[in-house]
Scaffold this motif. Sequence first.
Motif, PDB file in Angstrom:
ATOM      1  N   GLY A 172       0.810  -1.208   0.000  1.00  0.00           N
ATOM      2  CA  GLY A 172       0.000   0.000   0.000  1.00  0.00           C
ATOM      3  C   GLY A 172       0.842   1.256   0.000  1.00  0.00           C
ATOM      4  N   ALA A 176       0.815   4.097  -3.005  1.00  0.00           N
ATOM      5  CA  ALA A 176       0.541   5.513  -2.762  1.00  0.00           C
ATOM      6  C   ALA A 176       1.598   6.413  -3.389  1.00  0.00           C
ATOM      7  CB  ALA A 176       0.447   5.770  -1.256  1.00  0.00           C
ATOM      8  N   LEU A 182      -4.126   9.059  -4.248  1.00  0.00           N
ATOM      9  CA  LEU A 182      -4.605   8.299  -3.102  1.00  0.00           C
ATOM     10  C   LEU A 182      -4.327   9.039  -1.795  1.00  0.00           C
ATOM     11  CD1 LEU A 182      -3.307   4.734  -4.056  1.00  0.00           C
ATOM     12  CD2 LEU A 182      -5.686   5.499  -4.102  1.00  0.00           C
ATOM     13  N   ASP A 183      -5.265   8.950  -0.860  1.00  0.00           N
ATOM     14  CA  ASP A 183      -5.042   9.386   0.509  1.00  0.00           C
ATOM     15  C   ASP A 183      -4.352   8.227   1.223  1.00  0.00           C
ATOM     16  OD1 ASP A 183      -5.331   9.729   3.324  1.00  0.00           O
ATOM     17  OD2 ASP A 183      -7.030  11.076   3.022  1.00  0.00           O
ATOM     18  N   GLU A 184      -3.044   8.349   1.419  1.00  0.00           N
ATOM     19  CA  GLU A 184      -2.260   7.236   1.950  1.00  0.00           C
ATOM     20  C   GLU A 184      -2.738   6.821   3.338  1.00  0.00           C
ATOM     21  OE1 GLU A 184       2.377   5.901   2.858  1.00  0.00           O
ATOM     22  OE2 GLU A 184       1.953   7.798   1.854  1.00  0.00           O
ATOM     23  N   LEU A 187      -5.939   4.767   3.003  1.00  0.00           N
ATOM     24  CA  LEU A 187      -5.660   3.444   2.450  1.00  0.00           C
ATOM     25  C   LEU A 187      -5.037   2.532   3.510  1.00  0.00           C
ATOM     26  CD1 LEU A 187      -5.405   1.407   0.135  1.00  0.00           C
ATOM     27  CD2 LEU A 187      -3.215   2.499  -0.466  1.00  0.00           C
ATOM     28  N   GLU A 270      -9.305   4.498  -2.891  1.00  0.00           N
ATOM     29  CA  GLU A 270      -8.663   3.779  -1.789  1.00  0.00           C
ATOM     30  C   GLU A 270      -9.338   2.432  -1.533  1.00  0.00           C
ATOM     31  OE1 GLU A 270      -7.779   8.055  -1.499  1.00  0.00           O
ATOM     32  OE2 GLU A 270      -9.653   6.925  -1.694  1.00  0.00           O
ATOM     33  N   LEU A 274      -7.531  -1.186  -1.966  1.00  0.00           N
ATOM     34  CA  LEU A 274      -7.565  -2.111  -0.828  1.00  0.00           C
ATOM     35  C   LEU A 274      -7.936  -3.514  -1.290  1.00  0.00           C
ATOM     36  CD1 LEU A 274      -7.448  -2.666   2.246  1.00  0.00           C
ATOM     37  CD2 LEU A 274      -9.883  -2.081   2.325  1.00  0.00           C
TER      38      LEU A 274
END
Length: 315
Positions: A172, A176, A182-184, A187, A270, A274
């Motif tokens: 992940g 990112a 992406l909002d790390e 996630l 996200e 996932l």
Amino acid sequence: MKSIYISDLKVKDEIMDFFMIKSVLVKSGSNGRDYLDMVLGDTTGEVSSKKWNVSPQEANKFAVGDIVKVKGLVKEWNGTKQLDVNAIRLAVEEDDVDKSAFIKCAPIPTDEMYKYMVDTAEGFKDEDLKKLCLKVLEEKEEKLLYWPAASKNHHAEFGGLLYHMKRMLDNGKAMAKVYTMLDEDLLLAGVILHDMEKINEIDSDLNGMSSGYSFEGQLLGHIVQGVKSLEKNCDELGIDEEKKIMLEHMILSHHYEPEFGSPKRPLFPEAEILHYLDIIDARMYDMEEALRNVEPGEFSERIWTLDNRRIYRRK
């Protein structure tokens, strides 16, 4: 003492050695006689095993986690090895059997993986997600240190749940960096939380061996259990409503398809990532296990979790 491992078993081998019972059921054969349908295992793998024509006394003598000495013949059934057991007994103290030869463990110490989870959450910039994940990790710490990620199949081992989460976090973080939209934190919080209720879905002993599913786990499953638990924790911590619902959606959708337990497909990036982090790690684990005892240039047995494919090991 143990002298042969499951990875060494060949069709037509006559064996007499110690194994651990990973699962056992009493079933009725076409002849009306009971038999033991077992999975026997050690640190190198598992083998489907049958003890035919057992008496009522023998049928109820064995349980998951027992170490047993068996005598039998390795056969092939539907493309996979099967052990036909002629004789079986419980191990006794005089056998001098080391239990560590039978317990399959994640390859990284669980205290190291747990610390990695906590350090990752500590590094979140989003304070809501940080306090939520740290709360859940602290509450689950004791069981996380040994819990498997499954009753059977991928990561069904001591510390398997942490190992699954750890590798998903690694991937992940890399994702990112590639997909910068992406909002790390979101996630990675999804990774930490998505399977956490497997602790209440799956029954396990202190060796990380599962005997099956809990009552609630069978009726609800870890996805529904996860949403229930998340709702409670978010409300207690006063988490922003949008974040709460997005996290709930990530748990709901991470199996992707309705037939695999997800009532919704992912509806934001996200959540989509996932799902793929989850499936990639599960499949890579199954492929790694399938190839563990395969010689270069050869194919594995058929792996039903991989659509009955036989996996090739390159030379």
